[in-house]
Design a protein around this motif. Structure first.
Motif, mmCIF file in Angstrom:
data_model
loop_
_atom_site.group_PDB
_atom_site.id
_atom_site.type_symbol
_atom_site.label_atom_id
_atom_site.label_comp_id
_atom_site.label_asym_id
_atom_site.label_seq_id
_atom_site.Cartn_x
_atom_site.Cartn_y
_atom_site.Cartn_z
ATOM 1 N N VAL A 39 40.297 13.404 32.019
ATOM 2 C CA VAL A 39 40.358 12.074 32.080
ATOM 3 C C VAL A 39 39.116 12.090 31.721
ATOM 4 O O VAL A 39 38.758 10.730 30.271
ATOM 5 C CB VAL A 39 39.787 11.690 33.581
ATOM 6 C CG1 VAL A 39 38.519 10.045 33.396
ATOM 7 C CG2 VAL A 39 40.526 11.447 34.486
ATOM 8 N N VAL A 40 38.414 13.165 31.398
ATOM 9 C CA VAL A 40 37.423 13.920 30.518
ATOM 10 C C VAL A 40 37.928 13.777 28.704
ATOM 11 O O VAL A 40 36.869 12.543 28.048
ATOM 12 C CB VAL A 40 36.918 15.002 30.760
ATOM 13 C CG1 VAL A 40 36.000 15.745 29.752
ATOM 14 C CG2 VAL A 40 36.317 14.673 32.296
ATOM 15 N N PHE A 41 38.957 14.038 28.506
ATOM 16 C CA PHE A 41 39.780 13.938 27.116
ATOM 17 C C PHE A 41 39.960 12.650 27.491
ATOM 18 O O PHE A 41 39.796 12.326 25.100
ATOM 19 C CB PHE A 41 40.397 15.037 26.982
ATOM 20 C CG PHE A 41 38.892 16.321 26.536
ATOM 21 C CD1 PHE A 41 38.599 16.902 25.657
ATOM 22 C CD2 PHE A 41 38.969 17.436 27.537
ATOM 23 C CE1 PHE A 41 37.942 17.662 24.547
ATOM 24 C CE2 PHE A 41 37.911 18.115 27.737
ATOM 25 C CZ PHE A 41 37.298 19.032 26.165
ATOM 26 N N ILE A 42 40.295 12.139 27.973
ATOM 27 C CA ILE A 42 40.864 10.202 27.893
ATOM 28 C C ILE A 42 39.764 9.953 27.225
ATOM 29 O O ILE A 42 39.637 9.260 26.388
ATOM 30 C CB ILE A 42 41.191 9.961 28.847
ATOM 31 C CG1 ILE A 42 42.987 10.587 28.473
ATOM 32 C CG2 ILE A 42 41.885 8.463 27.896
ATOM 33 C CD1 ILE A 42 43.407 10.420 30.049
ATOM 34 N N ASN A 43 38.865 9.888 28.192
ATOM 35 C CA ASN A 43 36.933 9.428 28.080
ATOM 36 C C ASN A 43 36.944 9.637 26.045
ATOM 37 O O ASN A 43 37.124 8.777 25.368
ATOM 38 C CB ASN A 43 36.114 9.490 28.409
ATOM 39 C CG ASN A 43 35.523 8.881 28.610
ATOM 40 O OD1 ASN A 43 34.975 8.735 27.684
ATOM 41 N ND2 ASN A 43 34.296 9.222 29.369
ATOM 42 N N TRP A 44 36.896 10.605 25.874
ATOM 43 C CA TRP A 44 36.657 11.433 24.265
ATOM 44 C C TRP A 44 37.623 10.803 23.318
ATOM 45 O O TRP A 44 37.850 10.276 22.118
ATOM 46 C CB TRP A 44 36.852 12.717 24.055
ATOM 47 C CG TRP A 44 36.475 13.145 22.900
ATOM 48 C CD1 TRP A 44 35.319 13.304 22.411
ATOM 49 C CD2 TRP A 44 38.060 13.877 21.716
ATOM 50 N NE1 TRP A 44 36.453 13.524 20.448
ATOM 51 C CE2 TRP A 44 37.049 13.629 20.684
ATOM 52 C CE3 TRP A 44 39.058 14.093 21.800
ATOM 53 C CZ2 TRP A 44 37.734 14.264 19.405
ATOM 54 C CZ3 TRP A 44 40.356 13.947 20.913
ATOM 55 C CH2 TRP A 44 39.477 14.400 19.742
ATOM 56 N N PRO A 70 32.299 14.857 25.700
ATOM 57 C CA PRO A 70 32.607 14.139 27.049
ATOM 58 C C PRO A 70 31.751 15.319 27.528
ATOM 59 O O PRO A 70 31.145 15.259 29.115
ATOM 60 C CB PRO A 70 34.244 14.330 27.231
ATOM 61 C CG PRO A 70 34.650 15.274 26.042
ATOM 62 C CD PRO A 70 33.416 14.722 24.647
ATOM 63 N N ILE A 71 31.842 16.481 27.710
ATOM 64 C CA ILE A 71 30.842 17.193 28.322
ATOM 65 C C ILE A 71 29.239 16.948 28.531
ATOM 66 O O ILE A 71 28.681 17.338 29.375
ATOM 67 C CB ILE A 71 31.386 18.636 28.293
ATOM 68 C CG1 ILE A 71 33.051 19.403 28.305
ATOM 69 C CG2 ILE A 71 30.233 20.000 28.276
ATOM 70 C CD1 ILE A 71 32.988 20.533 27.310
ATOM 71 N N ALA A 72 28.535 16.584 27.156
ATOM 72 C CA ALA A 72 27.678 16.420 27.053
ATOM 73 C C ALA A 72 27.552 14.713 28.201
ATOM 74 O O ALA A 72 26.189 14.572 28.606
ATOM 75 C CB ALA A 72 26.989 16.334 25.291
ATOM 76 N N ASP A 73 28.798 14.147 27.893
ATOM 77 C CA ASP A 73 28.064 12.537 28.249
ATOM 78 C C ASP A 73 27.881 13.269 29.699
ATOM 79 O O ASP A 73 27.536 12.627 30.540
ATOM 80 C CB ASP A 73 29.253 12.146 28.373
ATOM 81 C CG ASP A 73 29.295 10.799 27.309
ATOM 82 O OD1 ASP A 73 28.740 11.283 26.162
ATOM 83 O OD2 ASP A 73 30.056 10.634 26.848
#
Lengths: 427, 379, 153
Positions: A39-44, A70-73
């Protein structure tokens, strides 16, 4: 303990069926962590792909090509103040995001990433999936109600109406696929089990997408449209239509709770895509398992996942070499190069004989799901949004009759040999 | 946000038709194009009425005009409709020229026409992008802004600013065209025409776009005239009224172009009208560049501008409609009174009539189709 | 003939047309973004940015003759010019020149009114600051230009 761990590895069924609680727990944890990471990387990926559709660059600052964005977000969202409006119903407000996230994640219990790679193989798998995934709407309604604000209320009401209407068409499209499983020669009965559905496609030697062409295709298209509406994505993103309702049902949410909604939404996207993949696109099966069968072909196709990652690595390294040779880009260049090498290492691991057989199913499944994710983003980039009444019209007046018709015709076509013999007997 | 209609159990009404929702849309809302506040009376999603609350961006431009000399007021008019600053400047300069009875030389007029038509294209591009964004299409706004950039580059090269250009002066133009101006404008025309086709490819036949815009926000030509609505909104309602043809100014009578109109007066027609206007603007620009006369760019205007006492009204066809300036001079250095007739402000009055009985999603589409700029509404 | 629109509707031709356009624009060559602090745009020669007072390059003396025209032309009255008469040459000599950048709208009327081309709006567009202090530019800063920190990243 160790014995238990290794014992399962010989098995060819899911941990749930093999009765290995330990491995089931491991699978649950791995799937939860893996889906969250996805999910995190799909977001990116969405921000990046959407940007490229729109001739922009997207995130570029945090890490090379914004890879760490995404990590920062996530960090930002966790550290952000989590406000609850003064007049909100605090308990319900607190619970709502958890309902959405839980509903989205429980579905993964039955998603078959491979013949062994599912937590369990329920005999009512698809029913369980549809049932649980539609619980998500409860979270959305409660979120909108508990916020005690007008925009969320309107958003949640839209959402409930929309999800309920599209569930009907979706369910009928699913039934037509399930009906197809019963036409396996020699078996005579269909199945609701997710793994059983894929095995039926294997036995019949055709993806259900191409079965009784174009019936399977039409059912698939109906499902593909309904699933976009189910997950509140463009062009059916009315519940959170940012130009009308600001942010829809999660207008009043912030910080961690808001990120749970996002997590739930993207997890649900992956979940419904995996239903589509399982029902119509042959699940974990590699392309042409019947046409190109034999051990040689098996070996060649099992090399594909590793090769794919090596290819990604090559692309990354190539773009590393093409980075501007300015001093200011130094850190980005190094970071991108390291990422490329990491991808290469993953690719090499996937080529190891013991690993590649177990990994390839997951790879093909995720690749098919990734295509759906790309389509989601592509649609979002291209089309305007439907209005509420038009959405309802499409759901009830187009998709519902279509899926019902497909269901009936599928039944008739599937039973035509029997019908013919019956007719001959009558005449 | 308040619910005005409190539920009164003694009232002889059923539960369903006794609750009306009062929704405050704006002033902070993604698609009210700035700081417009619309108070919507809702029955579910259906809009029973709308009331606009304006003035959040009021800067007193008219009052500023009374305290500046005629030349000094020039830059301020750019800041009313900031996406069509050149048109505003043209309207003001022409009004003062009318007051002091001077006409800009032909070359200046051609430069003015070219820049104003380019500005009309930028204004329509901003409209198209934001309107599509309101209706949910995210991408056209980026394509529009990319192509708009080419025009802004021409503005920047000609007058040194991209947005608030202050391009014209009373009596003509301040600057001679830069080297390669004609070539750049023509190459922009060649570049831009296929781009309009691209916008149309994304939207014109798209079923979602058609459904979202056809039959939405219908207003008849008679109602438009009654409300004083002008510009593409009026032309979309099948009224062929364009000040460039009706009362030609700045040499528009020399150019050959058509006034596009739409038959039904709905949002789709206004969309088509504006797309056609972009094409017509390109046509005008081509003619203006081809027939560019030589000569001075500035008429003889006294250094210290002291117009005779009197009053004047002059209006031009700005991208959003009739932009009029009314100036009263008492013979001193500063105008006695400046009054602006902004197209956005007048057109916005049609909102209530257009949104009645529609859904919330349509309100957003209708605000977009009227094409308001809050800087101009509030001044 | 009438079948064509129905055919187009059933096979979603209108939607696919849009999809094909956005798909084409994914080409990285089409990206239009300028990564601003890394790539600085070249603005036009006539660009109206940070004001500057010019000096005679030979003598190093200011070109300003303290005629006060720019201060009169400025719509915002943000220029102040102070001068005193040189007792020997009987000419006005500039003693103080300030330019309040915080109120400037870069209309260019000052540079148009200047009879000696002393004040000029330069193509320097990076005039944003964190505070209002130091936004009133004096003669020295107008002549030397700003001392600006260049941000690398």
């Amino acid at each position: 303990m160790l014995n238990q761990l290794t014992q399962y590895l010989q098995s060819t069924v899911t941990p749930g069926q093999a009765g290995s609680m330990l491995w089931a727990t491991i699978y649950i944890l791995v799937i939860f962590a893996g889906i969250s990471l996805c999910v995190v990387f799909i977001n990116w990926g969405e921000r990046k792909a959407l940007a490229h559709f729109q001739i922009r660059l997207g995130p570029m600052r945090v890490g090379p090509h914004g890879l760490l964005q995404p990590i920062a977000d996530a960090l930002k969202l966790l550290l952000k103040e989590d406000t609850i409006p003064a007049n909100a119903d605090k308990v319900v407000f607190w619970v709502a995001p958890f309902i959405v996230t839980t509903a989205a994640f429980v579905v993964y219990l039955v998603v078959p990433f491979g013949p062994q790679h599912a937590v369990t193989d329920m005999n009512i798998g698809i029913l369980f999936m549809l049932g649980v995934s539609s619980l998500g709407v409860l979270g959305i309604i409660t979120a909108g109600w508990a916020s005690n604000s007008h925009y969320p209320l309107l958003g949640s009401l839209r959402s409930s109406a929309q999800m309920v209407s599209y569930e009907v068409a979706m369910g009928l499209a699913v039934i037509s696929a399930i009906l197809m499983t019963s036409f396996t020669p020699g078996s005579g009965s269909g199945t609701l089990s997710m793994i059983g559905i894929v095995e039926a496609q294997k036995a019949q030697g055709v993806w259900f997408l191409f079965k009784f062409f174009p019936l399977g295709l039409v059912a698939f298209v109906v499902f593909a449209i309904a699933m976009i509406a189910e997950t509140n994505r463009a062009p059916f993103d009315l519940p959170e239509a940012e130009s009308e309702l600001v942010a829809g049902f999660h207008t009043e949410y912030s910080g961690f709770r808001w990120s749970l909604f996002m997590l739930g939404e993207y997890a649900a996207m992956i979940a419904v895509s995996s239903i589509a993949v399982t029902l119509w696109l042959g699940g974990w099966m590699r392309p042409f398992p019947n046409l190109l069968s034999g051990t040689n072909w098996d070996t060649i196709f099992s090399l594909v996942p590793g090769a794919f990652f090596l290819f990604l690595s090559a692309v990354t390294l190539y773009s590393t070499a093409r980075m501007p040779k300015k001093l200011t880009f130094r850190i980005q260049t190094v970071g991108l190069g390291a990422f490329g090498l990491l991808l290469g290492a993953v690719g090499l691991v996937m080529l190891v004989p013991g690993v590649r057989e177990r990994v390839q199913d997951i790879f093909w499944f995720m690749l098919k799901v990734a295509v759906f994710m790309y389509l989601y983003i592509w649609y979002r980039a291209t089309w305007p949004r439907y209005r509420f009444d038009q959405l309802m019209r499409v759901g009830w007046k187009v998709l519902l009759p279509l899926s019902l018709g497909v269901l009936i015709v599928t039944g008739v076509v599937g039973l035509s040999p029997e019908l013919m013999t019956w007719l001959k007997g009558v005449l | 946000m308040t619910t005005t209609a409190k539920l009164d159990l003694n009232e002889d009404k059923t539960f369903l038709d006794s609750t009306e929702l009062i929704l405050n849309m704006g002033p902070q809302h993604p698609s009210t194009h700035g700081v417009l506040r619309v108070i919507l009376k809702l029955d579910g999603e259906k809009v029973l009425g709308a009331e606009c609350v304006i003035g959040y961006l009021h800067r007193g431009v008219e009052k500023i005009g009374e305290n500046r000399t005629y030349v000094q007021f020039g830059p301020y008019v750019d800041r009313m409709d900031y996406v069509a600053a050149v048109s505003n400047g043209l309207g003001y300069c022409e009004t003062v020229e009318k007051l002091i009875n001077v006409e800009a030389p032909p070359r200046a007029q051609h430069i003015r026409v070219i820049l104003t038509e380019l500005n009309r294209i930028t204004s329509h591009q901003v409209w198209l992008g934001t309107h599509a964004l309101d209706i949910g299409a995210m991408t056209p706004v980026f394509y529009c802004f990319r192509d708009r950039e080419e025009i802004l580059k021409i503005f920047e090269k000609y007058c040194g600013a991209r947005l608030t250009t202050h391009a014209f002066r009373i009596g003509g133009c301040q600057w001679e065209t830069y080297e390669g101006f004609e070539k750049e404008v023509l190459s922009f025309c060649d570049f831009f025409e296929p781009k309009i086709d691209e916008y149309e490819q994304l939207l014109t036949t798209n079923r979602i776009w058609v459904e979202r815009t056809k039959g939405v926000g219908v207003i008849s030509g008679a109602d438009c005239i009654m409300l004083g609505v002008t510009g593409p909104v009026l032309r979309g309602s099948n009224v062929k009224w364009d000040l460039r043809k009706a009362k030609p100014y700045s040499g528009y009578e020399k150019f050959d172009f058509e006034i596009p109109t739409g038959p039904n007066g709905d949002t789709y027609d206004r969309y088509v009208v504006r797309i056609q206007e972009m094409r017509q603007s390109v046509r005008i620009i081509r003619q203006a560049v081809a027939n560019m006369p030589a000569g001075p760019i500035m008429a003889k205007v006294p250094k210290i501008l002291k117009p005779p006492a009197g009053e004047v009204y002059h209006s031009i066809e700005a991208p959003k409609g009739e932009l009029g300036y009314y100036i009263v001079s008492d013979g001193s250095l500063q105008p006695y009174r400046v009054r602006v007739r902004p197209p956005s402000f007048v057109n916005l009055q049609a909102l209530d009539q257009m949104v009645r009985g529609r859904l919330i999603a349509d309100v957003v589409a209708i605000i977009g189709t009227i094409d308001i700029v809050l800087g101009e509404v509030d001044r | 003939m009438a079948l064509a629109p129905i055919f187009r509707k059933i096979f979603l031709v209108d939607l696919i047309k849009g999809l094909s356009l956005t798909f084409r624009y994914q080409d990285p060559k089409e990206i239009y973004t300028e990564q601003y602090p890394l790539e600085r745009p070249q603005v036009a020669e006539r660009y109206r940015g940070l004001p500057r007072l010019k000096m005679n390059p030979e003598t190093g003396k200011t070109l300003c003759i303290a005629c006060d025209l720019c201060a009169k032309a400025c719509p915002e009255n943000l220029i102040t010019v102070e001068s005193e008469r040189d007792p020997v040459t009987k000419r006005k000599v500039l003693t103080k020149y300030t330019f309040d950048l915080s109120r400037c709208m870069f209309c260019g009327l000052c540079e148009e009114s200047c009879s000696t081309d002393a004040i000029e709006l330069t193509p320097d567009y990076e005039v944003a600051q964190y505070s209002r202090d130091g936004m009133v530019l004096d003669q020295k800063r107008l002549e030397e230009g700003p001392d600006r920190k260049e941000y690398k990243r």
